[in-house]
Design a protein around this motif. Structure first.
Motif, PDB file in Angstrom:
ATOM      1  N   GLN A 117      50.999  56.522  19.936  1.00 27.92           N
ATOM      2  CA  GLN A 117      49.564  56.724  20.092  1.00 27.92           C
ATOM      3  C   GLN A 117      48.885  55.346  20.094  1.00 27.92           C
ATOM      4  O   GLN A 117      48.922  54.625  19.083  1.00 27.92           O
ATOM      5  N   PRO A 118      48.301  54.917  21.215  1.00 25.72           N
ATOM      6  CA  PRO A 118      47.737  53.558  21.311  1.00 25.72           C
ATOM      7  C   PRO A 118      46.749  53.205  20.208  1.00 25.72           C
ATOM      8  O   PRO A 118      46.722  52.061  19.744  1.00 25.72           O
ATOM      9  N   LEU A 119      45.934  54.174  19.763  1.00 25.62           N
ATOM     10  CA  LEU A 119      44.923  53.860  18.751  1.00 25.62           C
ATOM     11  C   LEU A 119      45.546  53.337  17.460  1.00 25.62           C
ATOM     12  O   LEU A 119      44.990  52.459  16.801  1.00 25.62           O
ATOM     13  N   GLU A 120      46.699  53.882  17.090  1.00 23.81           N
ATOM     14  CA  GLU A 120      47.352  53.440  15.861  1.00 23.81           C
ATOM     15  C   GLU A 120      47.809  51.990  15.976  1.00 23.81           C
ATOM     16  O   GLU A 120      47.676  51.208  15.025  1.00 23.81           O
ATOM     17  N   VAL A 121      48.342  51.624  17.135  1.00 24.19           N
ATOM     18  CA  VAL A 121      48.803  50.252  17.350  1.00 24.19           C
ATOM     19  C   VAL A 121      47.611  49.308  17.424  1.00 24.19           C
ATOM     20  O   VAL A 121      47.620  48.215  16.839  1.00 24.19           O
ATOM     21  N   GLU A 122      46.576  49.718  18.143  1.00 24.38           N
ATOM     22  CA  GLU A 122      45.386  48.879  18.271  1.00 24.38           C
ATOM     23  C   GLU A 122      44.756  48.584  16.921  1.00 24.38           C
ATOM     24  O   GLU A 122      44.312  47.455  16.654  1.00 24.38           O
ATOM     25  N   ALA A 123      44.708  49.586  16.046  1.00 27.48           N
ATOM     26  CA  ALA A 123      44.098  49.386  14.728  1.00 27.48           C
ATOM     27  C   ALA A 123      44.839  48.313  13.933  1.00 27.48           C
ATOM     28  O   ALA A 123      44.212  47.468  13.276  1.00 27.48           O
ATOM     29  N   VAL A 124      46.157  48.311  13.992  1.00 26.78           N
ATOM     30  CA  VAL A 124      46.951  47.304  13.274  1.00 26.78           C
ATOM     31  C   VAL A 124      46.689  45.909  13.833  1.00 26.78           C
ATOM     32  O   VAL A 124      46.472  44.948  13.090  1.00 26.78           O
ATOM     33  N   LEU A 125      46.676  45.787  15.163  1.00 26.57           N
ATOM     34  CA  LEU A 125      46.494  44.477  15.786  1.00 26.57           C
ATOM     35  C   LEU A 125      45.079  43.941  15.562  1.00 26.57           C
ATOM     36  O   LEU A 125      44.890  42.737  15.336  1.00 26.57           O
ATOM     37  N   LYS A 126      44.090  44.810  15.617  1.00 23.61           N
ATOM     38  CA  LYS A 126      42.709  44.372  15.394  1.00 23.61           C
ATOM     39  C   LYS A 126      42.508  43.904  13.953  1.00 23.61           C
ATOM     40  O   LYS A 126      41.863  42.878  13.702  1.00 23.61           O
ATOM     41  N   SER A 127      43.033  44.670  13.016  1.00 26.81           N
ATOM     42  CA  SER A 127      42.877  44.293  11.610  1.00 26.81           C
ATOM     43  C   SER A 127      43.606  42.991  11.301  1.00 26.81           C
ATOM     44  O   SER A 127      43.118  42.162  10.527  1.00 26.81           O
ATOM     45  N   ALA A 128      44.774  42.780  11.925  1.00 22.55           N
ATOM     46  CA  ALA A 128      45.563  41.582  11.654  1.00 22.55           C
ATOM     47  C   ALA A 128      44.940  40.320  12.233  1.00 22.55           C
ATOM     48  O   ALA A 128      45.055  39.239  11.655  1.00 22.55           O
ATOM     49  N   THR A 129      44.267  40.443  13.356  1.00 27.08           N
ATOM     50  CA  THR A 129      43.766  39.259  14.068  1.00 27.08           C
ATOM     51  C   THR A 129      42.259  39.077  13.980  1.00 27.08           C
ATOM     52  O   THR A 129      41.752  37.997  14.278  1.00 27.08           O
ATOM     53  N   GLY A 130      41.526  40.149  13.631  1.00 25.96           N
ATOM     54  CA  GLY A 130      40.074  40.075  13.620  1.00 25.96           C
ATOM     55  C   GLY A 130      39.466  40.077  15.010  1.00 25.96           C
ATOM     56  O   GLY A 130      38.276  39.801  15.175  1.00 25.96           O
ATOM     57  N   CYS A 131      40.271  40.374  16.006  1.00 27.24           N
ATOM     58  CA  CYS A 131      39.795  40.399  17.395  1.00 27.24           C
ATOM     59  C   CYS A 131      39.391  41.818  17.758  1.00 27.24           C
ATOM     60  O   CYS A 131      40.176  42.764  17.590  1.00 27.24           O
ATOM     61  N   ALA A 132      38.158  41.989  18.253  1.00 27.35           N
ATOM     62  CA  ALA A 132      37.649  43.328  18.555  1.00 27.35           C
ATOM     63  C   ALA A 132      38.185  43.874  19.866  1.00 27.35           C
ATOM     64  O   ALA A 132      38.375  45.078  20.009  1.00 27.35           O
ATOM     65  N   ARG A 133      38.426  42.996  20.820  1.00 30.43           N
ATOM     66  CA  ARG A 133      38.807  43.458  22.161  1.00 30.43           C
ATOM     67  C   ARG A 133      40.323  43.433  22.318  1.00 30.43           C
ATOM     68  O   ARG A 133      40.902  42.479  22.834  1.00 30.43           O
ATOM     69  N   VAL A 134      40.916  44.516  21.858  1.00 26.18           N
ATOM     70  CA  VAL A 134      42.362  44.703  21.938  1.00 26.18           C
ATOM     71  C   VAL A 134      42.614  46.105  22.465  1.00 26.18           C
ATOM     72  O   VAL A 134      41.947  47.061  22.060  1.00 26.18           O
ATOM     73  N   ALA A 135      43.567  46.241  23.364  1.00 25.11           N
ATOM     74  CA  ALA A 135      43.928  47.554  23.895  1.00 25.11           C
ATOM     75  C   ALA A 135      45.433  47.613  24.086  1.00 25.11           C
ATOM     76  O   ALA A 135      46.080  46.593  24.364  1.00 25.11           O
ATOM     77  N   VAL A 136      45.976  48.795  23.935  1.00 24.33           N
ATOM     78  CA  VAL A 136      47.407  49.009  24.104  1.00 24.33           C
ATOM     79  C   VAL A 136      47.620  50.064  25.180  1.00 24.33           C
ATOM     80  O   VAL A 136      46.986  51.125  25.155  1.00 24.33           O
ATOM     81  N   ILE A 137      48.484  49.755  26.152  1.00 20.78           N
ATOM     82  CA  ILE A 137      48.781  50.681  27.241  1.00 20.78           C
ATOM     83  C   ILE A 137      50.291  50.777  27.422  1.00 20.78           C
ATOM     84  O   ILE A 137      51.050  49.974  26.872  1.00 20.78           O
ATOM     85  N   GLY A 138      50.718  51.744  28.203  1.00 16.63           N
ATOM     86  CA  GLY A 138      52.116  51.868  28.586  1.00 16.63           C
ATOM     87  C   GLY A 138      52.265  51.613  30.070  1.00 16.63           C
ATOM     88  O   GLY A 138      51.472  52.112  30.874  1.00 16.63           O
ATOM     89  N   VAL A 139      53.241  50.830  30.446  1.00 16.55           N
ATOM     90  CA  VAL A 139      53.519  50.577  31.862  1.00 16.55           C
ATOM     91  C   VAL A 139      54.952  51.028  32.150  1.00 16.55           C
ATOM     92  O   VAL A 139      55.807  51.018  31.260  1.00 16.55           O
ATOM     93  N   PRO A 140      55.238  51.466  33.364  1.00 17.41           N
ATOM     94  CA  PRO A 140      56.589  51.947  33.692  1.00 17.41           C
ATOM     95  C   PRO A 140      57.658  50.901  33.406  1.00 17.41           C
ATOM     96  O   PRO A 140      57.469  49.710  33.660  1.00 17.41           O
ATOM     97  N   ASP A 141      58.778  51.369  32.851  1.00 17.89           N
ATOM     98  CA  ASP A 141      59.868  50.464  32.487  1.00 17.89           C
ATOM     99  C   ASP A 141      61.195  51.200  32.682  1.00 17.89           C
ATOM    100  O   ASP A 141      61.357  52.338  32.233  1.00 17.89           O
TER     101      ASP A 141
END
Length: 407
Positions: free
Chosen positions: A308-332
């Motif tokens: 779930q992208p929101l869960e990952v985004e919350a961790v990265l935002k809290s760790a870095t203090g950066c508001a503009r963070v987004a997580v997506i999935g790309v084909p692999d």
């Protein structure tokens, strides 16, 4: 009520103005007549304006519009795909206002308007004031950010204002802005998910925050957390408002019914008694407060595991203090979908710190395989992330070889 007279002939009025005064005057003229009223984004491209003009006129014979239903079209698309309008009318709008006022105990709503009026959040901020006899004062976000913050006159019910997380993040950096936020009775936060660190700092600063959940199709809020609940440490979207009914369908899909739910996507109609299945998933806690977990169409399947992208985004935002963070999935080829973290260049995102936090707080499938800096962060006027544009830019960078090997 607004626009409840019979429709004598098919007529369409587009209300589209960047200036708040011009928009409100044009809207008043439009609803004083007959026919269909469309709210439009003044920043629409020529192609989008042509697309709007080509929409078929609703039939005037045996149509629900004859009864004053579904005459107000609020945009819920554009710039990110096909232009769509949700049908509303005076009944859905007033129901939403009454539920809002009851939920928060406000006889009159007085609002400082920072969001565009063609967007449901800005429009409903104005409508709450108009319907309850309160005061609406439009303001410029650029002026607010620059320190030009109006001193609002005392009102028995106080003042409310709506912000998106990026705006709150910037105001919390300045003590004078924090003091100004404390002067409001309620500071609504919506438009995009907020991250835990931002909410904790707002609580520490004693900002009377209210988290909420709603959308264009429901005439804005259907659930909201009251400021006193936020101050006690609650971090959900709050309880369901009295004008709405919220249930969870298969896989936790949020489904809504009630008097404020839209009449259908123009030019089609939907049966008003049916539940509207949203694109979001959620859960209820023991106190029947709604927790929104993310969009069902945004779930990433990586290595057979749901991310779930929101869960990952919350961790990265809290760790870095950066508001503009987004997580997506790309084909692999290996993972099915590859988890990619995107961040706005120049806003202090520390990739090394993000990796450490991801290793410590996220499971292996959740950890981003790539970190990409974007010079241009695609946001709408209402502060929402334009994910289709974001994905296109990320895929272009990955094709060029950026971001690889950073997991």
């Amino acid at each position: 009520m607004l626009g409840t007279g019979p429709v004598a002939e098919a007529r369409r009025t587009l209300v589209s103005a960047a200036d708040s005064g011009e928009f409100r005057a044009a809207f008043a003229r439009a609803v004083a007549g007959t026919g269909e009223v469309f709210l439009g984004n003044p920043a629409w491209s020529a192609a989008e304006r042509e697309e709007c003009a080509r929409l078929p006129l609703a039939p005037t014979e045996a149509t629900k519009a004859q009864l004053g239903l579904g005459w107000l079209m609020i945009p819920t698309g554009g710039s990110s795909g096909r232009l769509k309008f949700a049908r509303h009318d005076s009944y859905t709008i007033v129901a939403a206002v009454q539920g809002f006022s009851t939920h928060f105990g406000l006889a009159r709503v007085n609002a400082l308007g920072l969001l565009p009026l063609h967007h449901v959040s800005g429009f409903m901020a104005w409508m709450r004031c108009a319907v309850t006899g309160g005061e609406f004062r439009p303001a410029s976000w650029k002026a607010i950010e620059a320190g030009e913050r109006p001193a609002l006159p005392a009102q028995a019910d106080g003042w409310v204002v709506s912000l998106v997380p990026t705006q709150l993040e910037r105001l919390l950096r300045e003590p004078a802005a924090v003091e100004w936020l404390r002067s409001f009775r309620i500071v609504f936060l919506g438009g995009a998910p907020a991250w835990p660190d931002l909410l904790d700092r707002a609580a520490e600063a004693r900002v009377p925050l209210a988290l909420s959940y709603g959308m264009t199709e429901t005439a804005a809020m259907v659930a909201a957390l009251r400021p006193e609940e936020f101050a006690r440490g609650e971090r959900s979207a709050g309880g369901v408002m009295p004008h709405a009914r919220v249930e969870l369908g298969d896989d936790g899909v949020i489904c809504i019914s009630g008097r404020s739910v839209f009449r259908g996507y123009y030019p089609d109609w939907r049966h008003e008694r049916t539940m509207f299945a949203t694109a979001d998933v959620g859960r209820f806690d023991a106190a029947r407060r709604l927790h929104v977990l993310g969009r069902r169409d945004a779930v990433i399947i990586s290595g057979g595991e749901k991310v779930q992208p929101l869960e990952v985004e919350a961790v990265l935002k809290s760790a870095t203090g950066c508001a503009r963070v987004a997580v997506i999935g790309v084909p692999d080829r290996e993972w099915g979908e590859r988890v990619v973290a995107l961040f706005a260049a120049g806003e202090g995102f520390d990739v090394a710190r993000a990796r450490v936090a991801a290793q410590r707080e996220l499971s292996a499938p959740q950890r981003p395989k790539d970190y990409l800096a974007l010079a241009d962060w695609p946001l709408s006027e209402a502060g929402k992330l334009n994910r289709p544009q974001l994905r296109a830019r990320a895929e272009a960078q990955l094709r060029a070889g950026a971001g690889r090997g950073s997991a």
